[in-house]
Design a protein around this motif. Structure first.
Motif, short mmCIF file in Angstrom:
data_model
loop_
_atom_site.label_atom_id
_atom_site.label_comp_id
_atom_site.label_asym_id
_atom_site.label_seq_id
_atom_site.Cartn_x
_atom_site.Cartn_y
_atom_site.Cartn_z
N ILE A 273 -2.82 -3.90 -3.60
CA ILE A 273 -3.28 -4.71 -4.72
C ILE A 273 -2.57 -6.06 -4.82
O ILE A 273 -2.88 -6.89 -5.68
CB ILE A 273 -3.09 -3.92 -6.04
CG1 ILE A 273 -4.03 -4.46 -7.13
CG2 ILE A 273 -1.61 -3.94 -6.48
CD1 ILE A 273 -4.10 -3.56 -8.35
N MET B 68 -6.60 -7.51 -15.75
CA MET B 68 -6.11 -6.43 -14.90
C MET B 68 -7.26 -5.59 -14.36
O MET B 68 -7.24 -5.16 -13.20
CB MET B 68 -5.14 -5.55 -15.68
CG MET B 68 -4.47 -4.48 -14.82
SD MET B 68 -3.50 -5.19 -13.47
CE MET B 68 -2.17 -5.95 -14.41
N GLU B 69 -8.29 -5.39 -15.17
CA GLU B 69 -9.44 -4.64 -14.69
C GLU B 69 -10.18 -5.41 -13.61
O GLU B 69 -10.69 -4.82 -12.65
CB GLU B 69 -10.38 -4.33 -15.87
CG GLU B 69 -9.84 -3.26 -16.81
CD GLU B 69 -10.72 -3.06 -18.02
OE1 GLU B 69 -11.20 -1.91 -18.22
OE2 GLU B 69 -10.92 -4.04 -18.78
N TYR C 102 0.81 -1.21 0.00
CA TYR C 102 0.00 0.00 0.00
C TYR C 102 0.85 1.27 0.00
O TYR C 102 0.32 2.38 -0.09
CB TYR C 102 -1.01 0.00 1.16
CG TYR C 102 -0.45 -0.34 2.52
CD1 TYR C 102 0.22 0.61 3.28
CD2 TYR C 102 -0.64 -1.60 3.06
CE1 TYR C 102 0.69 0.30 4.54
CE2 TYR C 102 -0.18 -1.92 4.32
CZ TYR C 102 0.50 -0.97 5.06
OH TYR C 102 0.97 -1.28 6.31
N LEU D 2 2.61 -1.45 -11.10
CA LEU D 2 2.15 -2.77 -11.51
C LEU D 2 3.07 -3.42 -12.54
O LEU D 2 2.68 -4.35 -13.25
CB LEU D 2 0.70 -2.73 -12.04
CG LEU D 2 -0.35 -2.25 -11.03
CD1 LEU D 2 -1.75 -2.43 -11.60
CD2 LEU D 2 -0.21 -2.98 -9.70
N ASN E 273 -11.56 -2.19 -0.67
CA ASN E 273 -11.34 -0.82 -0.18
C ASN E 273 -12.64 -0.08 0.09
O ASN E 273 -12.82 0.52 1.15
CB ASN E 273 -10.52 -0.02 -1.20
CG ASN E 273 -9.09 -0.50 -1.35
OD1 ASN E 273 -8.40 -0.12 -2.29
ND2 ASN E 273 -8.63 -1.38 -0.46
N ARG F 188 -8.17 -4.95 -10.39
CA ARG F 188 -8.42 -3.63 -9.79
C ARG F 188 -9.81 -3.56 -9.17
O ARG F 188 -10.00 -2.97 -8.09
CB ARG F 188 -8.25 -2.54 -10.84
CG ARG F 188 -6.81 -2.32 -11.29
CD ARG F 188 -6.74 -1.14 -12.25
NE ARG F 188 -5.41 -0.87 -12.74
CZ ARG F 188 -4.49 -0.16 -12.10
NH1 ARG F 188 -4.77 0.34 -10.90
NH2 ARG F 188 -3.30 0.05 -12.64
N GLN G 290 -4.87 -9.55 -4.83
CA GLN G 290 -5.65 -9.75 -6.04
C GLN G 290 -4.75 -10.00 -7.25
O GLN G 290 -5.08 -10.82 -8.12
CB GLN G 290 -6.54 -8.53 -6.30
CG GLN G 290 -7.59 -8.28 -5.24
CD GLN G 290 -7.06 -7.58 -3.99
OE1 GLN G 290 -5.91 -7.11 -3.96
NE2 GLN G 290 -7.87 -7.51 -2.95
N PHE G 291 -3.62 -9.32 -7.29
CA PHE G 291 -2.69 -9.48 -8.41
C PHE G 291 -2.11 -10.90 -8.44
O PHE G 291 -2.06 -11.55 -9.48
CB PHE G 291 -1.56 -8.45 -8.31
CG PHE G 291 -0.86 -8.19 -9.61
CD1 PHE G 291 -1.23 -7.12 -10.40
CD2 PHE G 291 0.17 -9.02 -10.04
CE1 PHE G 291 -0.59 -6.88 -11.61
CE2 PHE G 291 0.81 -8.78 -11.24
CZ PHE G 291 0.44 -7.72 -12.03
N GLN H 247 -9.83 -5.32 -5.82
CA GLN H 247 -9.24 -4.46 -4.78
C GLN H 247 -10.23 -3.37 -4.37
O GLN H 247 -10.36 -3.05 -3.18
CB GLN H 247 -7.95 -3.83 -5.28
CG GLN H 247 -7.28 -2.96 -4.21
CD GLN H 247 -6.23 -2.01 -4.77
OE1 GLN H 247 -6.18 -1.77 -5.98
NE2 GLN H 247 -5.40 -1.47 -3.90
N GLN H 248 -10.94 -2.82 -5.34
CA GLN H 248 -11.92 -1.77 -5.05
C GLN H 248 -13.02 -2.29 -4.12
O GLN H 248 -13.49 -1.57 -3.24
CB GLN H 248 -12.52 -1.27 -6.37
CG GLN H 248 -13.43 -0.07 -6.22
CD GLN H 248 -14.00 0.39 -7.56
OE1 GLN H 248 -13.94 -0.32 -8.56
NE2 GLN H 248 -14.54 1.59 -7.58
N CYS I 100 4.16 -2.39 -6.74
CA CYS I 100 2.73 -2.13 -6.58
C CYS I 100 2.30 -0.76 -7.10
O CYS I 100 1.14 -0.59 -7.49
CB CYS I 100 2.35 -2.28 -5.11
SG CYS I 100 2.57 -3.97 -4.50
#
Length: 391
Positions: free
Chosen positions: A165, A145-146, A33, A187, A156, A149, A168-169, A152-153, A184
């Protein structure tokens, strides 16, 4: 009658099955983070989801791991505390609908073999499995990748956990036999062969459950952000903590007014350096050096970042007392959960036996041991679907 038929009835309509792995972070904790470096690996354990589309606008969320079943309409996908684990897939579908992805309803049956609350990314495994399955059913044009993200959203914004991230990555992009060096902030990433020779990765669960949202995780993140604001005016180019080098830190650390915050930043900056050195060690086939960096990482997480606790410290101490163990450290967010250890294959039985005995004597808890292999990232199960746990 299998679990699938038990929960889905006669299973009229197409049922598709997807899998998302758990992950272990080999080194680089509490750096993500801040935009720094991490070195996770996907595992061959994880979360399966069987999904069948409905046409009535209703969603059913069922798990073989939990007793409660949640059913709601598309208008009722907002977070509810009483929905417990189901908030993870609910959050994914809610965020996808916010992006215009319409699913006409669905039955989703989950099965996981990741210990819940152990710090091996059971939550990211659930959200990525859900996101990937809904994308596949709807045919929406969203890249992997979307989806990473978006997952992660969900953590959050929907669940209120300010995670980075990394989880999830790793769940999305994992590759069998490899770690994943990830920066991070940008990416940028590359796969790192896990050239460990005769050494094996052993995960030990303290069986002290940790709850991220209820822990000091968000507090640590706030401390790092506050510390970076103190030193940023004295740095010419750095725009995030993860970009600060060790040499730069030595020049600007005196501008930190709080000793606690100074310790937090020192961990992040030196941990980033350890991740890069660890990658070099693995790529050159030097597991001994890698094990040494693991030990240094745990000491920093314990002494500087203060996220280990008695149970994790005892596990590491006892692991390093066993012949054949060359590296041990906490993995994940800390405050309970697991350690990751590097153990010579000739000493695996002795390692498990001695650590189990000594940990029970010192803490009164019984640990669990896992020798999982690394695995690939999120995917649909097409071949051998009948072998899935709930088929």
């Amino acid at each position: 009658m299998g679990l699938l038929e038990q929960h889905f009835g006669s299973c009229s309509g197409e049922v598709r099955v997807f899998f998302a792995p758990g992950r272990v972070n080999l080194i680089g904790d509490h750096t993500d983070y801040s935009g720094g470096y991490v070195l996770p690996a996907a595992l061959d354990c994880g979360t399966w989801v069987a999904i069948r589309q409905r046409e009535d606008g209703r969603f059913r969320f069922i798990s073989t791991n939990f007793d409660d079943q949640v059913e709601c309409s598309a208008a009722e996908l907002a977070y509810r505390t009483e929905d417990g684990w189901a908030n993870y897939p609910k959050g994914v579908i809610w965020h996808l609908r916010e992006r215009g992805v319409e699913l006409s309803g669905g039955d989703l049956l989950f099965h996981g073999n990741i210990p819940n609350g152990a710090g091996l990314s059971s939550s990211a495994s659930i959200t990525m499995a859900t996101a990937f399955s809904v994308r596949s059913l709807t045919g929406v044009d969203l890249s992997l990748m979307e989806l990473i993200r978006l997952s992660q959203q969900v953590e959050n914004e929907y669940l209120g956990v300010n995670c980075g991230i990394m989880d999830q990555f790793a769940v999305g992009m994992g590759r069998s036999g490899h770690g994943l060096l990830l920066r991070c902030k940008t990416l940028d990433y590359r796969y790192v062969p896990l050239t460990l020779g005769d050494y094996r990765i052993v995960i030990v669960n303290s069986n002290k459950r940790r709850e991220l949202a209820a822990s000091k995780y968000n507090e640590r993140r706030a401390e790092c952000e506050a510390g970076f604001r103190m030193i940023q005016p004295h740095l010419s180019e750095a725009d995030h903590l993860g970009s600060v080098s060790v040499d730069q830190w030595r020049e600007v650390s005196r501008h930190i007014s709080s000793e606690t915050i100074r310790r937090r930043l020192e961990h992040v900056i030196y941990e980033n350096e350890r991740v890069l050195r660890s990658t070099e060690a693995l790529e050159s086939g030097d597991p001994i050096a890698f094990g040494r960096y693991m030990q240094e990482s745990h000491e920093s997480l314990s002494r500087l970042y203060e996220v280990t606790g008695t149970e994790l410290d005892v596990l590491v101490e006892e692991a390093l007392r066993v012949k054949g163990c060359i590296g041990a450290r906490m993995t994940g967010a800390g405050f309970g959960g697991c350690t990751v250890n590097l153990v010579h294959e000739a000493h695996l039985d002795t390692f498990c036996r001695q650590v189990n005995k000594r940990f029970r004597e010192r803490t009164g808890r019984t640990p669990a041991f896992y020798c999982w292999q690394t695995g690939d990232g999120v995917r649909e199960i097409i071949q051998g679907v009948e072998a899935c746990p709930f088929w």
